[in-house]
Scaffold this motif. Sequence first.
Motif, PDB file in Angstrom:
ATOM      1  N   TYR A  46      -3.539  20.794  70.517  1.00  0.00           N
ATOM      2  CA  TYR A  46      -5.017  20.873  70.720  1.00  0.00           C
ATOM      3  C   TYR A  46      -5.223  20.699  72.663  1.00  0.00           C
ATOM      4  CZ  TYR A  46      -4.953  15.850  71.242  1.00  0.00           C
ATOM      5  OH  TYR A  46      -4.293  14.573  71.543  1.00  0.00           O
ATOM      6  N   ILE A 103     -11.507  21.522  66.417  1.00  0.00           N
ATOM      7  CA  ILE A 103     -10.272  21.504  67.348  1.00  0.00           C
ATOM      8  C   ILE A 103      -8.925  21.496  66.884  1.00  0.00           C
ATOM      9  CG2 ILE A 103      -9.304  20.332  69.445  1.00  0.00           C
ATOM     10  CD1 ILE A 103     -11.851  19.171  70.336  1.00  0.00           C
ATOM     11  N   VAL A 144      -8.193  24.818  64.705  1.00  0.00           N
ATOM     12  CA  VAL A 144      -8.118  25.984  65.704  1.00  0.00           C
ATOM     13  C   VAL A 144      -6.655  25.689  66.233  1.00  0.00           C
ATOM     14  CG1 VAL A 144      -8.737  26.968  67.739  1.00  0.00           C
ATOM     15  CG2 VAL A 144     -10.481  26.588  66.174  1.00  0.00           C
ATOM     16  N   ALA A 145      -6.347  24.774  66.589  1.00  0.00           N
ATOM     17  CA  ALA A 145      -5.213  24.403  67.380  1.00  0.00           C
ATOM     18  C   ALA A 145      -3.852  24.880  66.401  1.00  0.00           C
ATOM     19  CB  ALA A 145      -4.739  23.029  67.706  1.00  0.00           C
ATOM     20  N   GLU A 148      -3.956  22.484  74.742  1.00  0.00           N
ATOM     21  CA  GLU A 148      -3.636  23.395  75.426  1.00  0.00           C
ATOM     22  C   GLU A 148      -4.757  24.329  75.339  1.00  0.00           C
ATOM     23  OE1 GLU A 148       0.390  25.205  75.167  1.00  0.00           O
ATOM     24  OE2 GLU A 148       0.287  24.057  73.482  1.00  0.00           O
ATOM     25  N   LEU A 149      -5.769  23.854  74.396  1.00  0.00           N
ATOM     26  CA  LEU A 149      -6.969  24.694  74.247  1.00  0.00           C
ATOM     27  C   LEU A 149      -8.115  24.449  75.425  1.00  0.00           C
ATOM     28  CD1 LEU A 149      -7.408  24.195  70.481  1.00  0.00           C
ATOM     29  CD2 LEU A 149      -6.322  26.213  71.397  1.00  0.00           C
ATOM     30  N   TYR A 169     -14.287  30.251  69.441  1.00  0.00           N
ATOM     31  CA  TYR A 169     -13.607  29.230  70.308  1.00  0.00           C
ATOM     32  C   TYR A 169     -12.197  29.616  70.092  1.00  0.00           C
ATOM     33  CZ  TYR A 169     -11.682  24.741  71.390  1.00  0.00           C
ATOM     34  OH  TYR A 169     -10.834  23.671  71.894  1.00  0.00           O
ATOM     35  N   ALA A 170     -11.426  29.774  71.274  1.00  0.00           N
ATOM     36  CA  ALA A 170      -9.979  29.815  71.514  1.00  0.00           C
ATOM     37  C   ALA A 170      -9.565  31.000  70.557  1.00  0.00           C
ATOM     38  CB  ALA A 170      -9.376  28.545  71.151  1.00  0.00           C
ATOM     39  N   ARG A 216      -0.813  26.022  68.705  1.00  0.00           N
ATOM     40  CA  ARG A 216      -0.686  25.481  69.766  1.00  0.00           C
ATOM     41  C   ARG A 216      -1.124  24.003  69.567  1.00  0.00           C
ATOM     42  NH1 ARG A 216      -4.250  29.203  73.590  1.00  0.00           N
ATOM     43  NH2 ARG A 216      -3.872  27.477  75.227  1.00  0.00           N
TER      44      ARG A 216
END
Length: 105
Positions: free
Chosen positions: A44, A33, A36-37, A46-47, A81-82, A42
């Motif tokens: 985390y 998480i 990726v953020a 907002e994911l 993911y995202a 962004r």
Amino acid sequence: MIKHNSTLSPTTGRTRSHEPVSNRSKPLAKQVIMRVADEVNRSYQELIPLYEVIDPDALDNLFAPTHEGDARSDGLVEFEYAGCEIIVDSAGEVTVNRANTQKER
């Protein structure tokens, strides 16, 4: 600090945007998480929830040491993911790649 490179992923053939990172002090799901953020710039929060893509508890337990404390055998898990492709391997390394990067020629 996350290192950037432009090497080709041997697993996917896509350009890697980040070096693999291993940090066993944090659960793998949390590492995914946060990485990726960072990648998509962004928060985390907002994911979408990770559990909509993969079971976070299963991910954390998949490569956890055995009951005897031994490391698990080789393997990896790949999922999206995202907008990113995630690769988690048995050593606990988490690699995040933008899913829309074009293959190098």
